[in-house]
Design a protein around this motif. Structure first.
Motif, PDB file in Angstrom:
ATOM      1  N   TRP A 177     -70.694  28.205 -44.772  1.00 53.97           N
ATOM      2  CA  TRP A 177     -70.186  27.097 -43.972  1.00 53.97           C
ATOM      3  C   TRP A 177     -69.658  25.986 -44.875  1.00 53.97           C
ATOM      4  O   TRP A 177     -68.567  25.440 -44.626  1.00 53.97           O
ATOM      5  N   LYS A 178     -70.402  25.656 -45.922  1.00 53.40           N
ATOM      6  CA  LYS A 178     -69.966  24.595 -46.838  1.00 53.40           C
ATOM      7  C   LYS A 178     -68.670  24.999 -47.556  1.00 53.40           C
ATOM      8  O   LYS A 178     -67.793  24.167 -47.796  1.00 53.40           O
ATOM      9  N   ASP A 179     -68.558  26.277 -47.893  1.00 59.32           N
ATOM     10  CA  ASP A 179     -67.321  26.762 -48.519  1.00 59.32           C
ATOM     11  C   ASP A 179     -66.151  26.633 -47.544  1.00 59.32           C
ATOM     12  O   ASP A 179     -65.047  26.230 -47.927  1.00 59.32           O
ATOM     13  N   PRO A 347     -57.252  30.403 -39.115  1.00 59.97           N
ATOM     14  CA  PRO A 347     -56.124  29.746 -39.784  1.00 59.97           C
ATOM     15  C   PRO A 347     -55.410  30.681 -40.766  1.00 59.97           C
ATOM     16  O   PRO A 347     -54.179  30.619 -40.899  1.00 59.97           O
ATOM     17  N   GLU A 348     -56.161  31.545 -41.420  1.00 64.49           N
ATOM     18  CA  GLU A 348     -55.553  32.478 -42.372  1.00 64.49           C
ATOM     19  C   GLU A 348     -54.606  33.439 -41.653  1.00 64.49           C
ATOM     20  O   GLU A 348     -53.498  33.721 -42.134  1.00 64.49           O
ATOM     21  N   SER A 349     -55.023  33.948 -40.488  1.00 66.24           N
ATOM     22  CA  SER A 349     -54.165  34.859 -39.734  1.00 66.24           C
ATOM     23  C   SER A 349     -52.917  34.138 -39.231  1.00 66.24           C
ATOM     24  O   SER A 349     -51.801  34.677 -39.296  1.00 66.24           O
ATOM     25  N   THR A 378     -58.239  24.947 -43.403  1.00 64.29           N
ATOM     26  CA  THR A 378     -58.709  25.891 -44.418  1.00 64.29           C
ATOM     27  C   THR A 378     -58.315  25.402 -45.799  1.00 64.29           C
ATOM     28  O   THR A 378     -57.337  24.655 -45.940  1.00 64.29           O
ATOM     29  N   PHE A 379     -59.085  25.856 -46.790  1.00 63.05           N
ATOM     30  CA  PHE A 379     -58.791  25.510 -48.179  1.00 63.05           C
ATOM     31  C   PHE A 379     -58.452  26.766 -48.988  1.00 63.05           C
ATOM     32  O   PHE A 379     -58.447  26.727 -50.214  1.00 63.05           O
ATOM     33  N   GLU A 380     -58.162  27.855 -48.294  1.00 60.68           N
ATOM     34  CA  GLU A 380     -57.837  29.113 -48.954  1.00 60.68           C
ATOM     35  C   GLU A 380     -56.524  28.973 -49.734  1.00 60.68           C
ATOM     36  O   GLU A 380     -55.485  28.627 -49.163  1.00 60.68           O
ATOM     37  N   LEU A 385     -50.542  28.042 -50.415  1.00 67.14           N
ATOM     38  CA  LEU A 385     -49.282  28.426 -51.057  1.00 67.14           C
ATOM     39  C   LEU A 385     -48.215  28.742 -50.018  1.00 67.14           C
ATOM     40  O   LEU A 385     -47.055  28.307 -50.149  1.00 67.14           O
ATOM     41  N   ARG A 386     -48.576  29.491 -48.982  1.00 64.42           N
ATOM     42  CA  ARG A 386     -47.616  29.770 -47.915  1.00 64.42           C
ATOM     43  C   ARG A 386     -47.162  28.474 -47.246  1.00 64.42           C
ATOM     44  O   ARG A 386     -45.972  28.273 -46.980  1.00 64.42           O
ATOM     45  N   SER A 387     -48.122  27.598 -46.984  1.00 64.38           N
ATOM     46  CA  SER A 387     -47.802  26.332 -46.326  1.00 64.38           C
ATOM     47  C   SER A 387     -46.837  25.512 -47.168  1.00 64.38           C
ATOM     48  O   SER A 387     -45.841  24.972 -46.650  1.00 64.38           O
ATOM     49  N   ALA A 388     -47.115  25.411 -48.457  1.00 63.41           N
ATOM     50  CA  ALA A 388     -46.270  24.619 -49.342  1.00 63.41           C
ATOM     51  C   ALA A 388     -44.851  25.162 -49.380  1.00 63.41           C
ATOM     52  O   ALA A 388     -43.868  24.398 -49.367  1.00 63.41           O
TER      53      ALA A 388
END
Length: 425
Positions: A177-179, A347-349, A378-380, A385-388
């Motif tokens: 959860w913290k991650d 969010p990843e999907s 998310t912090f993945e 990278l995709r978002s940027a």
């Protein structure tokens, strides 16, 4: 090529039998674990219980034990057939169990999680909860499932309802959860406590799970030496552990820039492990080396193996990324990305779906999906990278630059092949 970087492994141009001056790894530490040997997928113990199962059998104990052995064989070999056989045995056990049914439901749900059949896992998890036995274990299971489904508040509620706040099961899930919340330092402290508990218990399975997971977290945090040491500790417990070898390969590749040695390690893994994702990682490393022939060979091997119908949607994320970045089959990628969102609305999907629309030439729709389902959730690193990339291409340079600063700190996780992409943002 970056889709493999989700798996945490390693590269560089010089083969090494000794560490470089600024290196961390030393092949003398792990060479003895790279010796190829056949994986034992049977035993007298297994054959005894397997022989008790007949087509009309009601030997409940036999089904449970055999399912557990099949699950163990899957972990050792990556052979999907063992996971499917475990599923069959567990389904039969849930049908005939009068006592202990909740435990069989939990085991079946975890089997479904391994197959990325998360909605089916949830339905079986609910059945375990209704039975009532081992409620804390079922709550832990339901936390895991809801995290996979992106139902984060529901997951947190199950976590808070677990009775033993100092137990191993609670600690590792609070760490998760913290991650999820981006609090990596707290995550690592919790995992250190959980690892200590595992060691005190002298439970080999818990120790092995703790060592490989804390190794991953140390890597995320940039403590590569600690990550390496815990992967080695994993191999001391289980010399054939493919995940730990993959972790060391990632350090060699991503941190030490030694792709030849990383491939040597991975080649030892793929001699006995059938998981398709190793071929994607090997393709990424080959691409970094400029070895076009090996790159194409490994991609072909991946597409061939992942086509097996038993895999279902297990490798959707990797296949989507493959189509978006390699085959350029954007319509196919979009179709699979929509499937992935339906199966696992995280969010990843959604970031994959947005990226598919972006690649297909619908940037406005991509931005809308990012803003609604991804941004701030998310912090993945692969998602950032995709978002940027999407934000920069659509003129939002401020947001893209902000994400670029975050990404500069994740170069190890993303791997050397993405460095130029980050620099160009």
């Amino acid at each position: 090529m970056k889709y493999i970087s989700l798996f945490f492994l390693i590269a560089g141009f010089m083969s090494c039998s000794h560490p470089k001056q600024d290196g961390i790894t030393n092949s003398e530490d792990y060479d003895r674990y790279l010796v190829a040997s056949a994986v034992d997928t049977t035993s007298k113990y297994f054959e005894l219980w397997n022989s008790k199962i007949k087509s009309d059998s009601i030997q409940l104990v036999s089904f449970g034990i055999v399912a557990g052995e099949y699950g163990r064989y899957f972990q050792k070999t990556g052979d999907i057939r063992f996971l499917k056989k475990a599923e069959q045995a567990l389904k039969k056990a849930t049908d005939i169990a009068a006592i202990g049914r909740a435990g069989y439901y939990r085991a079946l749900a975890r089997n479904y999680i391994s197959q990325h059949r998360f909605k089916e896992a949830l339905e079986v998890g609910k059945k375990a909860y209704a039975v009532g036995n081992g409620l804390d274990q079922t709550k832990a299971l339901l936390f895991d499932i809801h995290m996979e489904l992106g139902n984060y508040e529901t997951a947190r509620a199950y976590l808070d309802s677990i009775g033993d706040f100092k137990g191993f099961d609670f600690l590792i899930r609070l760490a998760k959860w913290k991650d999820h919340k981006g609090d990596l330092s707290h995550t690592i402290r919790l995992m250190e406590d959980a690892t200590t508990k595992a060691e005190l218990s002298k439970n080999k399975d818990l120790m092995l799970w703790s060592y490989t997971n804390i190794a991953d977290y140390y890597g995320h945090a940039g403590n590569i030496r600690a990550s390496y040491e815990y992967y080695l500790k994993s191999l001391q417990l289980d010399p054939g552990n493919a995940y730990a070898k993959k972790g060391i390969a990632w350090i060699v590749y991503s941190h030490e820039k030694n792709p030849v040695e990383a491939l040597r390690i991975l080649n030892s893994v793929t001699e006995s492990n059938k998981s398709p994702d190793y071929h994607l990682l090997k393709a990424e490393i080959a691409d970094y080396m400029g070895d076009t022939a090996l790159y194409r060979l490994e991609l072909e091997q991946y597409t061939k193996e992942v086509a097996h119908p038993f895999y279902g949607q297990m490798y959707n994320v990797y296949t989507i990324d493959f189509h978006l970045n390699e085959s350029k089959q954007y319509k196919k990628a979009l179709h699979l990305a929509q499937q992935e969102v339906d199966n696992r609305p995280t969010p990843e999907s959604y970031s994959l779906l947005a990226y598919a629309y972006f690649k297909k030439g619908e940037p406005e729709r991509a931005v809308a999906l990012m803003k609604e389902h991804v941004e701030g959730k998310t912090f993945e690193p692969t998602v950032l990278l995709r978002s940027a990339e999407i934000y920069k291409a659509t003129g939002n340079t401020i947001k893209a630059e902000s994400l670029k600063e975050m990404l500069m700190e994740t170069s190890y996780e993303l791997g050397p092949s993405t460095s130029d992409k980050i620099a160009s943002l």
